[in-house]
Motif scaffolding. Sequence first.
Motif, PDB file in Angstrom:
ATOM      1  N   ARG A  89       0.834  -1.213   0.000  1.00 61.98           N
ATOM      2  CA  ARG A  89       0.000   0.000   0.000  1.00 61.98           C
ATOM      3  C   ARG A  89       0.865   1.257   0.000  1.00 61.98           C
TER       4      ARG A  89
ATOM      5  N   GLU B  27       2.381   1.680  -3.449  1.00 59.72           N
ATOM      6  CA  GLU B  27       1.386   2.164  -4.411  1.00 59.72           C
ATOM      7  C   GLU B  27       1.098   3.657  -4.206  1.00 59.72           C
TER       8      GLU B  27
ATOM      9  N   ARG C 135      -5.855   0.193  -6.734  1.00 59.01           N
ATOM     10  CA  ARG C 135      -6.185  -1.080  -6.080  1.00 59.01           C
ATOM     11  C   ARG C 135      -7.487  -1.660  -6.626  1.00 59.01           C
TER      12      ARG C 135
ATOM     13  N   ASP D  67      -2.987  -2.275  -9.964  1.00 61.75           N
ATOM     14  CA  ASP D  67      -2.554  -1.426  -8.855  1.00 61.75           C
ATOM     15  C   ASP D  67      -2.966   0.027  -9.065  1.00 61.75           C
TER      16      ASP D  67
END
Length: 130
Positions: free
Chosen positions: A17, A20, A38, A47
């Motif tokens: 996370r 990203e 996501r 992603d």
Amino acid sequence: MARAGPGRREAAEARGRRAETLAALWLRAKGYRILDRRVRLTVGEIDIIARKGKLLAFIEVKARADFTIGANAVTSPSWQRINRAAASWTARREKLQACDWRFDLVVIRPMRRPLHLIDQWRPDFAPSGR
């Protein structure tokens, strides 16, 4: 090889996370507009989905200590799943169907700037309308 326990899986998820988020910030700084993050569909996952002009970039993010490992972390079957997810996601957005597509990779390494690898993969054939 040790199995990943719940603590390791949660730590890996948190690292992913963060990677990203950093990748999305980097892409925004490069002039991309982040459309979605996501994305989880039955046919695959993406992603980051970003747009720059008439281009849609479907971006896979890998957080690795080594660039080469990160650059080689996405297999052809993974890209194919991303491609199916891209087709499914785009099919629901009429205004984006005329955009060109590209599949990119962003490698996040500790204490270094993100590396955006443009046009990292291409499908064997392009669906009509692309």
